[in-house]
Design an enzyme around this catalytic site. Structure first.
Site, short mmCIF file in Angstrom:
data_model
loop_
_atom_site.label_atom_id
_atom_site.label_comp_id
_atom_site.label_asym_id
_atom_site.label_seq_id
_atom_site.Cartn_x
_atom_site.Cartn_y
_atom_site.Cartn_z
N SER A 57 -47.27 45.10 -47.94
CA SER A 57 -46.31 44.43 -47.06
C SER A 57 -45.47 45.40 -46.25
CB SER A 57 -45.40 43.51 -47.88
OG SER A 57 -44.70 44.25 -48.88
N GLY A 94 -48.73 42.06 -50.92
CA GLY A 94 -49.13 41.87 -52.30
C GLY A 94 -50.31 42.71 -52.73
N ASN A 122 -47.32 47.92 -55.82
CA ASN A 122 -47.54 46.69 -56.59
C ASN A 122 -48.19 46.97 -57.94
OD1 ASN A 122 -46.45 44.67 -54.75
ND2 ASN A 122 -48.15 45.21 -53.42
N ASP A 205 -33.75 38.97 -47.93
CA ASP A 205 -34.24 39.00 -49.31
C ASP A 205 -33.90 40.31 -50.00
OD1 ASP A 205 -36.02 40.80 -48.15
OD2 ASP A 205 -37.78 39.52 -48.41
N HIS A 208 -37.56 43.69 -47.94
CA HIS A 208 -38.42 44.27 -46.90
C HIS A 208 -37.60 44.79 -45.72
CE1 HIS A 208 -40.97 41.41 -49.13
NE2 HIS A 208 -41.90 42.35 -48.96
#
Length: 232
Positions: A57, A94, A122, A205, A208
């Site tokens: 991402s 992801g 990840n 959030d 990012h």
């Protein structure tokens, strides 16, 4: 030991990739389309060399327009400086190193002259076997070099918080320099330097990078990338 100034970064990275499944699915669809469209552009511009960014991402520019993600900003810089390169953004939200290894053959329908590998975060956040993570990164590099033995490769490093234990975090951090040394690639130690943990440089959030955050990513990666673009 990881220096104290990175603790803020480590706490931030704890949440990396913690998107809802619906957001991830939407982002994956958008990014697959973007990669395909850019592949067509590369084919139509055969006189230009290919700079391919392969990652998760961070590379994809999660929730941003593709032109605001750092690979597109690198394209702008290349164009303004007269470099004959076509940038391809092959980022997928992801993505793990295993997913990247499964996907790389499809991506290599476009043969890169310069390849930037941004994967691993990840794996660390999910507590995956780091020996497998290292093997996957090396296998991706091998596949890219099989496609183009003359390709120039930049590996970007990452950090994870010590929620899996300090030994795990340290082993994770050491994967990237170890792979870079064994595979003789260039290395950027930490791709989120100066961005992770900075609220004004991340989306709501807190995960990012924003457009401004991506501008810093592009600025920071350029000194590692530039020598590869000029080396023949």
């Amino acid at each position: 030991m990881i220096c104290i100034q990175y603790w803020q970064h480590l706490l931030w990275i704890l949440f990396l990739g913690a998107c809802t499944s619906s957001h991830q699915n939407k982002q994956m669809q958008e990014e697959t389309t973007t990669t395909t469209e850019e592949k067509v552009v590369v084919e139509e511009s055969a006189d230009r060399e290919v700079l391919l960014f392969f990652g998760n991402s961070i590379t994809a520019g999660y929730q941003l327009d593709v032109e605001d993600a750092f690979p597109a900003l690198i394209q702008d810089r290349l164009d303004s400086m007269g470099y004959s390169y076509q940038v391809v953004n092959a980022g997928l939200s992801g993505e793990t190193t295993a997913g990247g290894l499964n996907r790389i053959d499809w991506v290599l329908q476009t043969i890169p002259d310069v390849f930037v590998l941004e994967l691993g975060a990840n794996d660390g956040l999910r507590g995956l076997d780091l020996k497998v993570t290292k093997q996957n990164l090396m296998a991706i590099i091998d596949k890219v070099r099989t496609a183009n033995p003359e390709v120039k490769i930049l590996l970007t490093g990452m950090l994870v918080p010590p929620n899996m234990g300090e030994a795990y975090a340290e082993e994770f951090r050491n994967i990237f320099p170890a792979v870079a040394e064994e595979k003789n690639t260039a290395l950027m130690p930490f791709i989120l330097k100066d961005v992770a943990g900075e609220p004004e440089l991340n989306l709501e959030d807190g995960i990012h990078p924003t457009e401004e955050g991506h501008k810093i990513l592009a600025k920071n990666i350029w000194p590692y990338l530039k020598p590869l673009l000029e080396k023949k």
